[in-house]
Design an enzyme around this catalytic site. Sequence first.
Site, PDB file in Angstrom:
ATOM      1  N   HIS A 161       0.811  -1.215   0.000  1.00  0.00           N
ATOM      2  CA  HIS A 161       0.000   0.000   0.000  1.00  0.00           C
ATOM      3  C   HIS A 161       0.851   1.274   0.000  1.00  0.00           C
ATOM      4  O   HIS A 161       0.403   2.310   0.494  1.00  0.00           O
ATOM      5  CB  HIS A 161      -0.914   0.012   1.229  1.00  0.00           C
ATOM      6  CG  HIS A 161      -1.951  -1.068   1.213  1.00  0.00           C
ATOM      7  ND1 HIS A 161      -2.963  -1.130   0.275  1.00  0.00           N
ATOM      8  CD2 HIS A 161      -2.128  -2.142   2.025  1.00  0.00           C
ATOM      9  CE1 HIS A 161      -3.729  -2.183   0.506  1.00  0.00           C
ATOM     10  NE2 HIS A 161      -3.243  -2.815   1.561  1.00  0.00           N
ATOM     11  N   ARG A 205       6.146  -6.307   3.827  1.00  0.00           N
ATOM     12  CA  ARG A 205       4.882  -6.840   3.301  1.00  0.00           C
ATOM     13  C   ARG A 205       4.951  -6.708   1.787  1.00  0.00           C
ATOM     14  O   ARG A 205       4.991  -5.613   1.240  1.00  0.00           O
ATOM     15  CB  ARG A 205       3.667  -6.090   3.827  1.00  0.00           C
ATOM     16  CG  ARG A 205       2.410  -6.503   3.039  1.00  0.00           C
ATOM     17  CD  ARG A 205       1.102  -6.420   3.761  1.00  0.00           C
ATOM     18  NE  ARG A 205       0.677  -5.091   4.115  1.00  0.00           N
ATOM     19  CZ  ARG A 205      -0.524  -4.815   4.622  1.00  0.00           C
ATOM     20  NH1 ARG A 205      -1.404  -5.794   4.803  1.00  0.00           N
ATOM     21  NH2 ARG A 205      -0.844  -3.586   4.958  1.00  0.00           N
ATOM     22  N   ASP A 222      16.212 -11.688  -0.820  1.00  0.00           N
ATOM     23  CA  ASP A 222      17.556 -11.451  -1.317  1.00  0.00           C
ATOM     24  C   ASP A 222      18.011 -10.017  -1.076  1.00  0.00           C
ATOM     25  O   ASP A 222      19.211  -9.728  -1.137  1.00  0.00           O
ATOM     26  CB  ASP A 222      17.632 -11.790  -2.806  1.00  0.00           C
ATOM     27  CG  ASP A 222      17.606 -13.297  -3.073  1.00  0.00           C
ATOM     28  OD1 ASP A 222      17.695 -14.063  -2.090  1.00  0.00           O
ATOM     29  OD2 ASP A 222      17.496 -13.693  -4.245  1.00  0.00           O
ATOM     30  N   GLU A 261      -7.460 -12.111   5.464  1.00  0.00           N
ATOM     31  CA  GLU A 261      -8.223 -10.868   5.340  1.00  0.00           C
ATOM     32  C   GLU A 261      -9.407 -10.980   4.385  1.00  0.00           C
ATOM     33  O   GLU A 261      -9.907  -9.980   3.889  1.00  0.00           O
ATOM     34  CB  GLU A 261      -7.307  -9.716   4.918  1.00  0.00           C
ATOM     35  CG  GLU A 261      -6.391 -10.005   3.742  1.00  0.00           C
ATOM     36  CD  GLU A 261      -5.298  -8.970   3.592  1.00  0.00           C
ATOM     37  OE1 GLU A 261      -5.505  -7.803   3.984  1.00  0.00           O
ATOM     38  OE2 GLU A 261      -4.213  -9.306   3.062  1.00  0.00           O
ATOM     39  N   ASP A 275      -9.639  -5.215   5.947  1.00  0.00           N
ATOM     40  CA  ASP A 275     -10.031  -5.903   4.714  1.00  0.00           C
ATOM     41  C   ASP A 275     -11.014  -7.036   5.003  1.00  0.00           C
ATOM     42  O   ASP A 275     -11.898  -7.307   4.187  1.00  0.00           O
ATOM     43  CB  ASP A 275      -8.798  -6.447   3.992  1.00  0.00           C
ATOM     44  CG  ASP A 275      -8.163  -5.411   3.083  1.00  0.00           C
ATOM     45  OD1 ASP A 275      -8.893  -4.761   2.315  1.00  0.00           O
ATOM     46  OD2 ASP A 275      -6.936  -5.234   3.148  1.00  0.00           O
TER      47      ASP A 275
END
Length: 271
Positions: free
Chosen positions: A55, A80, A94, A164, A190
């Site tokens: 987001h 996230r 990585d 969610e 959500d």
Amino acid sequence: MVNPEMSGANWESPVKRRLREGRPVFAATITTASLETAARMAELGFDFLWIEMEHSPITLETLRNMVLATRGLPALPFARVPVNEIWMAKRVLDAGVSGVIFPFTSTPELAQQAAVACRYPPAGRRGSGAGLAQRSWPDRECYSDSEHYYDSADRNVTVIAIVEEARAVERIEEIAATPGVDVIFIGTSDLSFSLGLRGDQRHPKVQEAIARVIDAGKKHGKFLGRPAGAPEQVAEYIKQGFLLFQAPTEMDFMAAGAKHYLGPLAGPRTG
């Protein structure tokens, strides 16, 4: 401030250790591409940074720079990711993150995908190419021993699956039973939208869904997480069984600090 827990033989992620010991952990949410902000938040007492790539406009390059900027500081960098995909998890791992947060983990197949994305074969499907991660991993032994990194990462990367959607609640027993998933995190906002409630997180339907997730997480030995917008909520949530908490964003903390400062000055400023 350097974290004394971030070096030495047999290093264990302090986030995983606190959870294993039954102690709560708190994440500051990072949504802006500011290395200074990430580094400052990492030394204020939070256990990890929830670097928000779903987001916010934070890129992989910025994420890597945040990993470097917070190296040796108390809060570990978690990301996230925008989607639950093996290739996406591979890129943030990585880059050197210590945990991956997978959104919309709504089926057992997606839960398994999240778990295998974060571990090397034979336990998982993570690709071998972690030269950058090795050089910034908190376990100092990894700096000169790439093979040690593989084992350390497999032990210490935290896998967080976000539930969610209503369809995830319907299959929560299977999702929670997935080996390799460390935390079941409830995305309460959500989830409310998925139930047709437009963000009403206190609605009985949402509370019933949350209770089902709690029961399944406890049954299958998973740690439980959720957002906590205010400290007074935490005690209530801990009683329910939650131990991992997403705190507000750096922007929210800035606004709260400004309000705290300017509030008492309302009279002088308008006089």
